[in-house]
Design a protein around this motif. Structure first.
Motif, PDB file in Angstrom:
ATOM      1  N   THR A 289     -69.986  -4.765  33.833  1.00  0.00           N
ATOM      2  CA  THR A 289     -69.329  -3.571  33.306  1.00  0.00           C
ATOM      3  C   THR A 289     -67.816  -3.761  33.353  1.00  0.00           C
ATOM      4  OG1 THR A 289     -69.482  -2.548  35.501  1.00  0.00           O
ATOM      5  CG2 THR A 289     -71.178  -1.963  33.883  1.00  0.00           C
ATOM      6  N   PHE A 290     -67.109  -3.032  32.444  1.00  0.00           N
ATOM      7  CA  PHE A 290     -65.667  -3.208  32.281  1.00  0.00           C
ATOM      8  C   PHE A 290     -65.006  -1.852  32.051  1.00  0.00           C
ATOM      9  CE2 PHE A 290     -68.006  -6.829  30.723  1.00  0.00           C
ATOM     10  CZ  PHE A 290     -67.356  -7.930  31.275  1.00  0.00           C
ATOM     11  N   SER A 291     -63.911  -1.588  32.781  1.00  0.00           N
ATOM     12  CA  SER A 291     -63.171  -0.339  32.620  1.00  0.00           C
ATOM     13  C   SER A 291     -61.681  -0.638  32.503  1.00  0.00           C
ATOM     14  CB  SER A 291     -63.395   0.597  33.815  1.00  0.00           C
ATOM     15  OG  SER A 291     -64.743   0.944  33.970  1.00  0.00           O
ATOM     16  N   VAL A 292     -60.973   0.250  31.790  1.00  0.00           N
ATOM     17  CA  VAL A 292     -59.527   0.116  31.656  1.00  0.00           C
ATOM     18  C   VAL A 292     -58.890   1.475  31.921  1.00  0.00           C
ATOM     19  CG1 VAL A 292     -59.482   0.609  29.171  1.00  0.00           C
ATOM     20  CG2 VAL A 292     -57.655  -0.770  30.188  1.00  0.00           C
ATOM     21  N   GLY A 293     -57.683   1.461  32.492  1.00  0.00           N
ATOM     22  CA  GLY A 293     -56.930   2.686  32.713  1.00  0.00           C
ATOM     23  C   GLY A 293     -55.456   2.451  32.465  1.00  0.00           C
ATOM     24  N   PHE A 294     -54.724   3.562  32.321  1.00  0.00           N
ATOM     25  CA  PHE A 294     -53.298   3.495  32.025  1.00  0.00           C
ATOM     26  C   PHE A 294     -52.526   4.398  32.980  1.00  0.00           C
ATOM     27  CE2 PHE A 294     -55.711   2.339  28.359  1.00  0.00           C
ATOM     28  CZ  PHE A 294     -55.038   1.239  27.844  1.00  0.00           C
ATOM     29  N   GLU A 295     -51.229   4.317  32.932  1.00  0.00           N
ATOM     30  CA  GLU A 295     -50.404   5.133  33.810  1.00  0.00           C
ATOM     31  C   GLU A 295     -50.586   6.616  33.495  1.00  0.00           C
ATOM     32  OE1 GLU A 295     -46.274   4.062  34.234  1.00  0.00           O
ATOM     33  OE2 GLU A 295     -46.712   1.953  33.844  1.00  0.00           O
ATOM     34  N   ASP A 296     -50.577   7.425  34.560  1.00  0.00           N
ATOM     35  CA  ASP A 296     -50.680   8.873  34.385  1.00  0.00           C
ATOM     36  C   ASP A 296     -49.383   9.436  33.796  1.00  0.00           C
ATOM     37  OD1 ASP A 296     -53.117   8.653  35.658  1.00  0.00           O
ATOM     38  OD2 ASP A 296     -52.386   9.378  37.592  1.00  0.00           O
ATOM     39  N   GLN A 297     -49.535  10.566  33.094  1.00  0.00           N
ATOM     40  CA  GLN A 297     -48.413  11.421  32.764  1.00  0.00           C
ATOM     41  C   GLN A 297     -48.587  12.704  33.579  1.00  0.00           C
ATOM     42  OE1 GLN A 297     -46.213   9.575  31.298  1.00  0.00           O
ATOM     43  NE2 GLN A 297     -46.031  10.384  29.221  1.00  0.00           N
ATOM     44  N   GLN A 321     -62.246  -4.084  36.524  1.00  0.00           N
ATOM     45  CA  GLN A 321     -61.397  -2.909  36.308  1.00  0.00           C
ATOM     46  C   GLN A 321     -59.967  -3.369  36.051  1.00  0.00           C
ATOM     47  OE1 GLN A 321     -60.076   0.152  39.541  1.00  0.00           O
ATOM     48  NE2 GLN A 321     -62.073   0.845  38.784  1.00  0.00           N
ATOM     49  N   TYR A 322     -59.357  -2.807  34.997  1.00  0.00           N
ATOM     50  CA  TYR A 322     -58.014  -3.220  34.602  1.00  0.00           C
ATOM     51  C   TYR A 322     -57.111  -1.993  34.489  1.00  0.00           C
ATOM     52  CZ  TYR A 322     -61.047  -7.014  32.987  1.00  0.00           C
ATOM     53  OH  TYR A 322     -61.999  -7.993  32.900  1.00  0.00           O
ATOM     54  N   SER A 356     -60.346  -5.211  25.318  1.00  0.00           N
ATOM     55  CA  SER A 356     -61.136  -6.268  24.682  1.00  0.00           C
ATOM     56  C   SER A 356     -60.557  -7.644  24.951  1.00  0.00           C
ATOM     57  CB  SER A 356     -61.217  -6.023  23.174  1.00  0.00           C
ATOM     58  OG  SER A 356     -61.865  -4.801  22.897  1.00  0.00           O
ATOM     59  N   GLU A 357     -59.236  -7.720  25.024  1.00  0.00           N
ATOM     60  CA  GLU A 357     -58.602  -9.004  25.347  1.00  0.00           C
ATOM     61  C   GLU A 357     -59.132  -9.540  26.668  1.00  0.00           C
ATOM     62  OE1 GLU A 357     -54.105 -10.868  25.800  1.00  0.00           O
ATOM     63  OE2 GLU A 357     -54.412  -8.714  26.050  1.00  0.00           O
ATOM     64  N   ARG A 358     -59.244  -8.656  27.648  1.00  0.00           N
ATOM     65  CA  ARG A 358     -59.689  -9.081  28.974  1.00  0.00           C
ATOM     66  C   ARG A 358     -61.198  -9.296  29.017  1.00  0.00           C
ATOM     67  NH1 ARG A 358     -55.117  -6.594  28.884  1.00  0.00           N
ATOM     68  NH2 ARG A 358     -53.552  -6.799  30.536  1.00  0.00           N
ATOM     69  N   VAL A 359     -61.950  -8.410  28.377  1.00  0.00           N
ATOM     70  CA  VAL A 359     -63.407  -8.531  28.402  1.00  0.00           C
ATOM     71  C   VAL A 359     -63.856  -9.821  27.723  1.00  0.00           C
ATOM     72  CG1 VAL A 359     -65.564  -7.472  27.603  1.00  0.00           C
ATOM     73  CG2 VAL A 359     -63.731  -6.034  28.525  1.00  0.00           C
ATOM     74  N   THR A 463     -62.113  -4.716  19.059  1.00  0.00           N
ATOM     75  CA  THR A 463     -62.909  -5.704  19.776  1.00  0.00           C
ATOM     76  C   THR A 463     -62.932  -7.034  19.025  1.00  0.00           C
ATOM     77  OG1 THR A 463     -64.938  -4.842  18.738  1.00  0.00           O
ATOM     78  CG2 THR A 463     -64.378  -4.017  20.932  1.00  0.00           C
ATOM     79  N   MET A 464     -63.108  -6.983  17.702  1.00  0.00           N
ATOM     80  CA  MET A 464     -63.183  -8.221  16.925  1.00  0.00           C
ATOM     81  C   MET A 464     -61.844  -8.941  16.863  1.00  0.00           C
ATOM     82  SD  MET A 464     -66.258  -8.749  16.287  1.00  0.00           S
ATOM     83  CE  MET A 464     -66.062 -10.150  15.185  1.00  0.00           C
ATOM     84  N   ALA A 465     -60.759  -8.245  17.178  1.00  0.00           N
ATOM     85  CA  ALA A 465     -59.465  -8.925  17.273  1.00  0.00           C
ATOM     86  C   ALA A 465     -59.468  -9.992  18.359  1.00  0.00           C
ATOM     87  CB  ALA A 465     -58.359  -7.905  17.556  1.00  0.00           C
ATOM     88  N   TRP A 466     -60.442  -9.890  19.276  1.00  0.00           N
ATOM     89  CA  TRP A 466     -60.564 -10.870  20.358  1.00  0.00           C
ATOM     90  C   TRP A 466     -61.910 -11.589  20.320  1.00  0.00           C
ATOM     91  CZ3 TRP A 466     -56.114 -11.989  22.307  1.00  0.00           C
ATOM     92  CH2 TRP A 466     -55.110 -11.021  22.307  1.00  0.00           C
TER      93      TRP A 466
END
Length: 598
Positions: A289-297, A321-322, A356-359, A463-466
């Motif tokens: 499994t793969f998850s991504v997150g970004f900085e909070d506002q 997790q990224y 997707s780059e990382r996955v 996703t297909m970009a990677w």
């Protein structure tokens, strides 16, 4: 999963191999494992392969069957190809490969253009019949795989993205005013056959297109979605059992036909979390499994890790997790935009791009939860539409359109002004027969039209970009057909997705099921400030933007002065929508500033 392209000369000339080489370079990211081309007089086919099923050279494309006189380029996955292969073997066909590509060739030889009706999966393909001298193109029922084309007096060309077609010098790159109205009013959805450019069109979902050697065309819609109650009423328990079984079948289909590992994009929401649970139900262990997150506002959290972590803990997945910092989001935005076949405003586009780059460094195939909200009634605007007064169009417009027609006239230059094209389109789609009540009309519109050119296209492109294949179990067409029969209260009840939540109870932590509806958040593209604001200001104040003259300057100045005061009804930034469109044109269309191959 791959990138396809082709050129059919209709003037007696020969295709240009140099043009095909440039087209394939623009498709390279979709298929990093092999490149191939094949010609037959007026026709030239090209292919970039991502090897997922039958990894041997025997499944390279273009795939030609000299005995049948057929050649194919194909992008997608046929989930029932083994069953079709067994049936075709009984009819005397001989196979030289073990994948799904060759099954399409034989299926066409046996059933002709109606072969598409037998395919379960996601697909866009072009098949050349050497004996009849005609080209046959097809797209899957729900438009999961893209297929663009262009015409000129000399040639018909097609490709998996618009960038490949723009390698030809004779494509009309003027902006289509009707498409522009849709782009800025309908959350960047431009329904087929239009795109933002006059010279590029796309094949509609569930449609085939045949072109003969003289350039004559004929098309056929081979599937239409009905949203009607069944003749025999079902109890709630019967509906739950039927949908649960269909979901298990759908995730299993998308797991079983791959000769490489399959993972899950786990956002922490109900939909992707339920995929993990359903895969576990079918016996899958050691799931990736793969998850991504970004900085909070201050106004919004940038990750859903608190929920995805609970699913990981319950099912003991091998989790990745990224966390992406804002400066990396801004730095990589232009690259993500260069990989968009059309301008896409959804803030999660860059999220999927960076995830997707990382996955792709770990797996080639993932399952993703797109489609669940549209199929099972998860968005906040559905109950509002259902409860609203007025005619069908007004109920929809009031809760969905990014801007009404009067504001649109203030947004773009007078050269693009005209009637309310978007209102007319939506009124026509809502009026189509085969829907039981208003919410059925809206959900069918969403599934067959809006989702195709918003989240589904976004996931495919990013996703297909990677070189990563994304499979979407909630858009299995048999599951969709079943779900469209559900009474509305089993969809929008309980705050939305009532039936999915009921199925999930006991399979997932209650906190994941009962949490407020979340999105794939990139807060910096919604609450535009700081470096992101300056980035968008530079785009819209650039020389290219001013010379293009697409937007009226007073309108842009209003957005730039108070970007956070101007959100759409779906809570998107109108400034980002404007800047994204201009950036996409600069990156992908303007000759002097075209971006990297996509």
């Amino acid at each position: 999963m791959c990138g396809i392209g082709g050129e059919l000369r209709v003037d007696g000339g020969q295709p240009d191999p140099a043009l095909m080489a440039r087209m394939l370079s623009r498709l390279a990211r979709r298929g990093p494992d092999h490149e191939g081309a094949w010609s037959d007089g007026a026709l030239l086919l090209g292919h970039r392969r991502l090897s997922v099923i039958d990894l041997s050279d025997r499944s390279n494309q273009p795939m030609a069957d000299s005995e049948l006189g057929l050649t194919l380029v194909f992008n997608g996955a046929i989930y029932n190809y083994r069953e079709l292969r067994r049936e075709l073997l009984t009819k005397g066909y001989r196979f030289f490969s073990d994948g799904d590509t060759e099954v399409i060739l034989k299926a066409y030889a046996e059933w002709g253009e109606r072969c598409v009706e037998r395919l379960i999966g996601m697909f866009a393909f072009a098949l050349w019949d050497r004996r009849e001298r005609r080209l046959f193109l097809a797209r899957d029922r729900l438009g999961i795989k893209p297929l663009y084309y262009s015409r000129s007096p000399t040639a018909f060309r097609f490709a998996s993205n618009s960038q490949a077609l723009l390698e030809a010098a004779d494509v009309d790159t003027a902006i289509d005013p009707i498409a522009l109205h849709h782009q800025l009013s309908l959350h960047a959805v431009i329904p087929a056959p239009r795109t933002i450019l006059k010279g590029i069109r796309k094949l509609a979902p569930a449609t085939t297109l045949t072109i003969d050697a003289a350039g004559n065309e004929s098309s056929r819609v081979y599937w239409r979605l009905q949203a009607l109650r069944p003749a025999e009423p079902r109890t709630e328990a019967e509906w739950i059992e039927a949908v649960h079984a269909a979901l298990r079948l759908s995730v299993r289909r998308r797991l079983d036909i791959a000769d490489v590992p399959v993972g899950v994009l786990l956002s922490g929401g109900l939909d992707s979390s339920l995929l993990v649970a359903l895969l576990a139900e079918t016996g899958v262990r050691d799931l990736l499994t793969f998850s991504v997150g970004f900085e909070d506002q201050p106004e919004e959290k940038g990750s859903e890790f608190e929920y995805s972590d609970q699913v990981v803990a319950r099912y003991q997945t091998r989790h990745h997790q990224y966390l992406i910092p804002n400066n990396q989001v801004l730095e990589r935005l232009p690259e993500a935009v260069a990989c968009m076949a059309e301008p896409m405003v959804g803030q999660d586009a860059v999220a999927f791009f960076l995830l997707s780059e990382r996955v792709s460094q770990t797996v080639k195939v993932v399952q993703s939860g797109q489609g669940a909200d549209e199929v099972f009634g998860g968005y906040f605007w559905y109950p509002r539409m259902a409860a609203a007064a007025g005619d069908d169009l007004e109920r929809f417009r009031r809760h969905y359109f990014d801007r009404d027609h009067d504001e649109w006239l203030e947004t773009v230059a007078p050269a693009y002004h005209g009637p309310d094209h978007t209102a007319r389109l939506i009124a026509e789609r809502l009026a189509e027969p085969g829907a039981a009540d208003y919410l059925d009309k809206v959900l069918r519109l969403d599934v067959t039209t809006l989702i195709v050119d918003d989240p589904v296209k976004r996931v495919d492109n990013m996703t297909m970009a990677w070189g990563l294949e994304a499979r979407v179990p909630f858009l299995d067409h048999e599951l969709v057909e079943l779900a469209m029969q559900l009474p509305p209260e089993l969809k929008i009840g309980g705050g939305g997705k009532y039936l999915l939540k009921t199925i999930a109870r006991g399979l997932l932590p209650d906190a994941v099921i009962d949490r407020p509806k979340g999105y794939f958040p990139v807060p910096a593209l919604k609450f535009v400030r700081g470096r992101f604001l300056e980035f968008m200001r530079e785009i819209l104040d650039s020389r290219a933007s001013r010379e293009r003259g697409l937007f009226q300057r007073p309108y842009l100045n209003t957005l730039l002065a108070e970007p956070e005061a101007h959100l759409t009804r779906l809570l998107g930034s109108k400034l980002w929508h404007s800047a994204l469109l201009e950036l996409w044109l600069q990156t992908n269309v303007d000759p002097a500033t075209r971006g990297a191959p996509s």
